[in-house]
Each structure stands twice: as structure tokens, then as C-alpha cells.
Scaffold this motif. Structure first.
Motif, mmCIF file in Angstrom:
data_model
loop_
_atom_site.group_PDB
_atom_site.id
_atom_site.type_symbol
_atom_site.label_atom_id
_atom_site.label_comp_id
_atom_site.label_asym_id
_atom_site.label_seq_id
_atom_site.Cartn_x
_atom_site.Cartn_y
_atom_site.Cartn_z
ATOM 1 N N LEU A 1 1.249 60.732 26.651
ATOM 2 C CA LEU A 1 -0.327 60.591 26.725
ATOM 3 C C LEU A 1 -0.954 61.628 25.492
ATOM 4 C CD1 LEU A 1 -0.224 62.134 30.528
ATOM 5 C CD2 LEU A 1 -0.646 59.808 29.888
ATOM 6 N N SER A 2 -2.221 60.866 25.416
ATOM 7 C CA SER A 2 -2.778 61.880 24.186
ATOM 8 C C SER A 2 -3.349 63.136 24.781
ATOM 9 C CB SER A 2 -3.780 60.963 23.739
ATOM 10 O OG SER A 2 -4.911 60.818 24.386
ATOM 11 N N VAL A 3 -3.824 64.233 24.100
ATOM 12 C CA VAL A 3 -4.252 65.383 24.413
ATOM 13 C C VAL A 3 -5.713 65.139 25.396
ATOM 14 C CG1 VAL A 3 -3.406 67.018 22.714
ATOM 15 C CG2 VAL A 3 -5.420 65.782 22.393
ATOM 16 N N ASP A 4 -6.292 63.932 24.920
ATOM 17 C CA ASP A 4 -7.548 63.502 25.997
ATOM 18 C C ASP A 4 -7.262 63.060 27.296
ATOM 19 O OD1 ASP A 4 -9.185 64.549 23.664
ATOM 20 O OD2 ASP A 4 -8.632 62.342 22.745
ATOM 21 N N GLN A 5 -5.920 62.751 27.418
ATOM 22 C CA GLN A 5 -5.831 61.954 28.630
ATOM 23 C C GLN A 5 -5.224 62.646 29.706
ATOM 24 O OE1 GLN A 5 -2.867 58.923 26.797
ATOM 25 N NE2 GLN A 5 -4.121 57.697 28.342
ATOM 26 N N PRO A 6 -5.630 62.713 31.031
ATOM 27 C CA PRO A 6 -5.004 63.465 32.191
ATOM 28 C C PRO A 6 -3.811 62.925 32.357
ATOM 29 C CG PRO A 6 -6.803 62.102 32.873
ATOM 30 C CD PRO A 6 -6.657 61.636 31.242
ATOM 31 N N PHE A 7 -2.906 63.779 33.316
ATOM 32 C CA PHE A 7 -1.487 63.308 33.538
ATOM 33 C C PHE A 7 -1.622 62.391 34.859
ATOM 34 C CE2 PHE A 7 -0.074 67.247 31.709
ATOM 35 C CZ PHE A 7 1.145 66.620 31.125
ATOM 36 N N SER A 8 -3.068 62.551 35.414
ATOM 37 C CA SER A 8 -3.252 61.403 36.476
ATOM 38 C C SER A 8 -3.462 59.899 35.726
ATOM 39 C CB SER A 8 -4.339 61.729 37.186
ATOM 40 O OG SER A 8 -5.567 62.231 36.419
ATOM 41 N N ALA A 9 -3.344 59.949 34.587
ATOM 42 C CA ALA A 9 -3.514 58.624 33.849
ATOM 43 C C ALA A 9 -2.115 57.903 33.857
ATOM 44 C CB ALA A 9 -4.031 58.695 32.465
ATOM 45 N N ALA A 10 -1.112 58.714 34.110
ATOM 46 C CA ALA A 10 0.250 58.352 34.308
ATOM 47 C C ALA A 10 0.652 57.800 35.391
ATOM 48 C CB ALA A 10 1.315 59.161 33.590
#
Ligand code: FES
Ligand SMILES: [Fe+2]
Length: 464
Positions: A398-407
Motif C-alpha cells: 500500500l502507498s502511504v496515502d492508502q488505508p489498510f482497509s484498501a486491502a
């Protein structure tokens, strides 16, 4: 009738509840023999403040790199992530970069990731190769580290081929977990792991398969991030959605030797800070919100009349974990099927014990940046006896802009980690703004954090 998830309950004041002896009382209620390590406690006691400099000082951080990270066993990855010859992982701390490679003989070796010609990194990403060919001028080594070919060899007549195999780093394995130690004189991994191999002997981690692996850079010193998973006290305010099924203030905390500590948090029981949570709500929320039960399918399973959520979910896990692994789990405690039993291996890895859906956290410093670290989370299931092993999940970065909920592979865990990360960002800011210059730990519930710092000090204060 209203859905159980909407059932109301009362939240008590945060000061009012919690029992360090609660888990041992649960052990007395188990219907099967309880393993010795589950039926005992091992506390440390001290109350001194910790200096903020430990988290913010570049000088302190550099001493950690030179005196601690250079000496300790560190988790690299799982054997199931590199099943074939040529499969490899990368591990980097400070200036150290190591390729961990499955060789043609099946053996796993570690190589310093630096070409012996002019020093280019041989690999910038993990993956699979047939040989280790430097992308600059083409010096090439076999996947076992033997020098294979030299470009324009006529011009390297002065090079002694016998001394130009790739230098190795110490590698050792336990239960499918691969570790390296940068210190050539390090003792065996098994000694370093102390009680852990014994405590974990029934969980068959050697049959574990990586179901999810997600990586993200997070703001904050590596210890701040590590510490976010060493106490359950923060749940009340940081993760209030867990209170209906996680008895956070009834956790037990133990420390063993220098390198191992654990916390045990009772699950499928409401927080002692709640009153009036109905069993149906605890049952539903445990399945759907915890992210680590054998199923989150709340339509298919429901609470039977007169049953408690704790026993019902333990029995469901017993059945589904047994189906997944092909093992008979009839002799297994409710706690080991259900509870959050989290061990840490100094300095940077935490592994959940138990018979299924185990999570692993690893936190690595980010180069020489005292305020940044790389956070990995892995989730493990089990391969079934007699069946071909399942494929290991690819890593999601994940990028630093992405939340863990994006996985999506993290399920309900993703939003929980996002709540933790919000604290980490604010910790990085708040520690530097501190007037007090120190952090104060809870005597019992934050004893694992103290243990981490005590062990760190042993490395930092050791003679060269
Ligand atoms: S630096 Fe690797 S071949 Fe030249
Ligand atoms: Fe948390």
C-alpha cells in the motif's frame, strides 16, 4: 425482533474495570487439560519513565542500528513464500540489505545484496530468478551464491575467483519462519526464541500458509509502532467497536527471558467496561468484526438457545479449523481456539498463537529515518494433511496515502489497523512536542513495552 448488532448496552467509565487475574479464572473453567504455559503468569515489575529521546533522537536510533539490529535474529518471511529454487525475499534494515534465496538444493541462504564488482544492489525487489546476474555489467552468481561468470574475464585476471562467491548472512528457520542474524557469531535461533518453540509446539506453524501479506510505510519510530500491538489498554478509546466482544482490560501480560513477551486477551466476552451486552450481540460482533475467527459468515451461523457466545464460537472454530487442517482438535482449550494470544520476538516481530487464523506483525526501521518504519501484516491459515500445499498470497504494497482497509484480504482487520495508524501519525507529532520529555507506562498492562526497552538497553549498553 431487532438484529443483535443493534442491541444496546451501557459503557462504564474507563477508570472502573479490569482484572489481571481474569484470564486464569477462565483457564479454571476449561473442560480439557490446559497446557502449562496457558495456566501460568510471568510478570515483570518496574515503573520508571522512558525518555522521549528513545523515540526521537537520531543519535539513539543510529546506536540501535549499530549495536542492536546488527546483533539480533530477525524474521524475514515464511518458507511457503519461497517454495521454488530461485524464489527470494529481500530484507533491509538501515544500510543492510539481504537477499534470502531458495537454492537449487532447496536450502535457504542469505546473501549481502551487493555486487562484488562495483557494488550495485543485485536485487531491488523480491521475486524469482534463475541466476543472480548484476544488471550493471553482468557479473553473475548461481542462486546458491557461487560465482558463475565474469564479463570480459580477460580483464579480471587479477581477481581470485575462489574468494568471489557471494558473502552469506546467517539464516536459521523455525516452524516455517525464516530468520537472519547479521552477526556471524550469533548463537542458534532456537536458543534466542526461548520458551516460544515449546509454547507453539501444538499449533503446527510448519503447515501454515500465508493467506494475506500487506505492507505499508507508516509515520513513526519503529518502537512506537511495535508498542501499538503490545497492550490492549488502547482498545477502549481507539477501537470502541471491539468492546462488545473483547475483554481488553482483563488481559494477561507475560515476559519470558530477554526476547519473548506475550499478551492474552479474552475474546467473545464483552469488555469489563460494558454492562448489559447480550450474548447474541457478542456472538455476532465476534464473527463479523474480529477478523480472525474461522468464519465471518453471520448468515450461516447463529447462537443456539442457552449457549454463550464464547463457547459457541470456540466450538465453531474447533469444527472449522479441524476441517481446514484435517486435525482432531477435540482436546484443545477454548482459549487457544479463540483468544488473542500474541507473542513478540525481540526486536520487531509479533506472532499470534493458536490453532488457526494467526496474524503476524513485523516493524522494520525505514532506512535511517528515525520517524518512519515499514509495517508488514501477514495472516496464516493451515494446509491440510495429505493435500498439496495452498499457494502463498502475494504481498500487497500500500502507498502511504492508502488505508489498510484498501486491502480486502485483511477483512475486518483493515479498519482496525487504520485506527492504530491514526495514533501513530499523531504519536510522531506529539512525542516531539512533549514538554515532559518522558512517557509514563502503566505498571502492568504496559509491562511488555518496558520489557522491550529493557532488552534494547542490554544491547545498547553492551561492551563492543
Ligand atoms: S556493479 Fe555489478 S557487474 Fe558491475
Ligand atoms: Fe490497536
Amino acid at each position: 425482533m431487532n438484529h443483535p448488532k443493534d442491541a444496546k448496552f451501557e459503557l462504564l467509565k474507563q477508570e472502573q474495570a479490569g482484572d489481571p487475574g481474569a484470564f486464569q479464572k477462565l483457564m479454571e473453567q476449561e473442560k480439557v487439560p490446559v497446557p502449562d504455559h496457558m495456566a501460568s503468569c510471568n510478570h515483570i515489575t518496574a515503573d520508571d519513565d522512558l525518555s522521549i529521546e528513545r523515540y526521537t533522537s537520531q543519535e539513539f536510533f543510529e546506536r540501535e542500528l549499530s549495536k542492536m539490529w546488527s546483533k539480533t535474529w530477525q524474521f524475514i518471511g515464511r518458507e511457503d513464500q519461497i517454495p521454488n529454487a530461485g524464489d527470494h525475499l529481500l530484507y533491509e534494515v538501515g544500510d543492510m540489505s539481504v537477499i534470502v534465496m531458495r537454492g537449487s538444493d532447496g536450502k535457504i541462504r542469505g546473501f549481502h545484496n551487493s555486487c562484488l564488482h562495483r557494488g550495485r544492489a543485485l536485487r531491488m525487489t523480491p521475486g524469482h530468478v534463475k541466476e543472480l546476474k548484476c544488471p550493471y555489467h553482468g557479473f553473475t552468481w548461481s542462486i546458491d551464491g557461487a560465482l558463475a561468470s565474469i564479463p570480459c574475464e580477460w580483464d579480471f585476471q587479477h581477481l581470485n575467483k575462489a574468494t568471489h562467491d557471494l558473502p552469506e548472512v546467517l539464516v536459521d528457520q523455525w516452524a516455517g519462519f525464516i530468520f537472519i542474524n547479521p552477526d556471524e557469531k550469533a548463537g542458534p535461533l532456537l536458543n534466542y526464541l526461548g520458551v516460544m518453540p515449546d509454547h507453539f509446539k501444538d499449533y503446527q506453524f510448519e503447515k501454515a500458509v500465508t493467506l494475506a501479506h500487506v505492507r505499508r510505510r507508516v509515520k513513526g519510530n519503529w518502537k512506537v509502532t511495535q508498542e501499538a500491538f503490545m497492550e490492549s489498554m488502547h482498545e477502549h478509546v481507539t477501537h470502541p467497536q471491539l468492546l462488545t466482544f473483547t475483554a481488553e482490560s482483563d488481559s494477561q501480560y507475560d515476559c519470558y527471558g530477554d526476547n519473548i513477551s506475550r499478551s492474552v486477551t479474552p475474546m467473545a466476552l464483552p469488555s469489563p467496561h460494558t454492562r448489559g451486552v447480550i450474548e447474541g450481540r457478542t456472538f455476532y460482533d465476534t464473527l463479523v468484526e474480529s477478523g480472525r475467527m474461522a468464519t465471518a459468515d453471520s448468515d450461516k451461523y447463529s447462537l443456539s438457545e442457552g449457549q454463550t457466545a464464547r463457547v459457541s464460537i470456540a466450538e465453531l472454530n474447533r469444527q472449522l479449523f479441524a476441517e481446514e487442517s484435517g486435525r482432531d482438535l477435540s482436546h484443545v482449550t477454548v482459549a487457544e481456539l479463540l483468544d488473542a494470544i500474541l507473542y513478540s520476538v525481540f526486536p520487531n516481530t509479533q506472532i499470534w498463537a493458536g490453532y488457526g487464523m494467526n496474524i503476524l506483525y513485523r516493524i522494520i526501521p525505514d532506512g535511517h529515518d528515525v520517524d518512519s518504519c515499514i509495517y508488514d501484516v501477514m495472516v496464516f491459515g493451515r494446509n491440510k494433511n495429505g493435500e498439496p500445499p495452498k499457494a502463498s498470497a502475494e504481498m500487497t504494497v500500500l502507498s502511504v496515502d492508502q488505508p489498510f482497509s484498501a486491502a480486502p484480504e485483511l477483512g475486518a482487520l483493515g479498519p482496525v489497523f487504520d485506527q492504530d495508524v491514526r495514533n501513530l501519525d499523531a504519536m510522531a507529532k506529539g512525542l516531539r512536542a512533549s514538554k515532559k520529555g518522558a512517557v509514563t507506562l502503566a505498571h502492568y498492562q504496559e509491562s511488555r513495552i518496558r520489557h522491550l526497552h529493557e532488552t534494547l538497553d542490554k544491547y545498547l549498553n553492551a561492551a563492543e
